[in-house]
Write an enzyme that holds these catalytic residues in place. Sequence first.
Site, PDB file in Angstrom:
ATOM      1  N   ASP A   1       4.157   6.359  11.262  1.00  0.00           N
ATOM      2  CA  ASP A   1       5.606   6.414  11.012  1.00  0.00           C
ATOM      3  C   ASP A   1       6.232   7.624  11.707  1.00  0.00           C
ATOM      4  OD1 ASP A   1       4.924   4.336   9.202  1.00  0.00           O
ATOM      5  OD2 ASP A   1       4.683   5.793   7.586  1.00  0.00           O
TER       6      ASP A   1
ATOM      7  N   GLU B   1      11.227  -3.491   7.737  1.00  0.00           N
ATOM      8  CA  GLU B   1      11.203  -2.092   7.315  1.00  0.00           C
ATOM      9  C   GLU B   1      11.276  -1.207   8.546  1.00  0.00           C
ATOM     10  OE1 GLU B   1       7.456  -1.641   5.251  1.00  0.00           O
ATOM     11  OE2 GLU B   1       6.318  -1.435   7.112  1.00  0.00           O
TER      12      GLU B   1
END
Length: 325
Positions: free
Chosen positions: A21, A203
């Site tokens: 991420d 997401e």
Amino acid sequence: MNKDNYRKTPYNQPLIEQRADPYVYRHVDGTYYFTASVPEYDRIILRSAGSVEGLKDAEEITLWYKHESGEQSLHIWAPEIHYLEGAWYIYYAAGDKDDEWEIRPYILKCTGQDPMKDDWVEAGMMQAADEDEFSFHAFSLDATVLKHKGELYYIWAEKTGVGKQISNLYIARMESPTKLATAQVLLTTPDYDWERIDFWVNEGPAILKHDGKIFLTFSASATGECYCMGMLYIDEDEDVLDPHKWVKLRYPVLKTDAEAGIYGPGHNSFVKAEDGVTDLCVYHARQYDEIIGNPLYDPNRHAMVMKMKFDEKGFPVFDLHENLK
């Protein structure tokens, strides 16, 4: 699997190992800041350097550790660092040991102007708008901030539904860096087969502006080899809170490429290179597809970088065969 047991190619060499991420921010003074999820999901880290490549060997400091119990005691995920209204903020998600999927969005605020040296304090959970009865009552994570025409917009993933939960992306205008001004608006839900592998997921939103358009990439499906990136776009003069003005592409823009040795690419951020012109996509991926157990807990999602290209219509082209070299 041993992380060295993979087919090495020129395209799958990490910028930073075991950092999922990844989020890279370039400040007005040219300093780059890097934060990401660590495999232990227990803390928030930060690096800084004068170049993107310099982040690779930059000192990494820990700004904050998870709580011992209760809220923010598990699954510290996907931090992003932003400089808003004269202050530094980090947006991240966290769970609870007593209810591990009770994931909610939280905020850290820096007490000074040097994010590497000054203290960071908890600013609580992101607050919904007063009239919003829906936001942040369920699994919510992966927030980013869009700066557009003097306003701030919060974009995040949140699950909804009874039985099989579905992760959608929502947007709202921000009243301040810690509170929303408007109710949530649904931007995208998993419509297509490539968004519904193992889990129905949208997401990891990320913003790229180019040639009069705003592009929003997002990640889809479960976190293994099937993880991939889709994209929405809107004209910069349209109302970003009007979901009918956003257009979603039918197919993913970035997915597993076995030839390049890239598996499950996703959850990216965009940043300008040192020349101030070239756009870079910083994303995570694995170098193999043989994962033992739950891929969420496999530590070898590495931060990687590609140079962006744009086609004749001004749309970004995600070419895995580009790199920093």
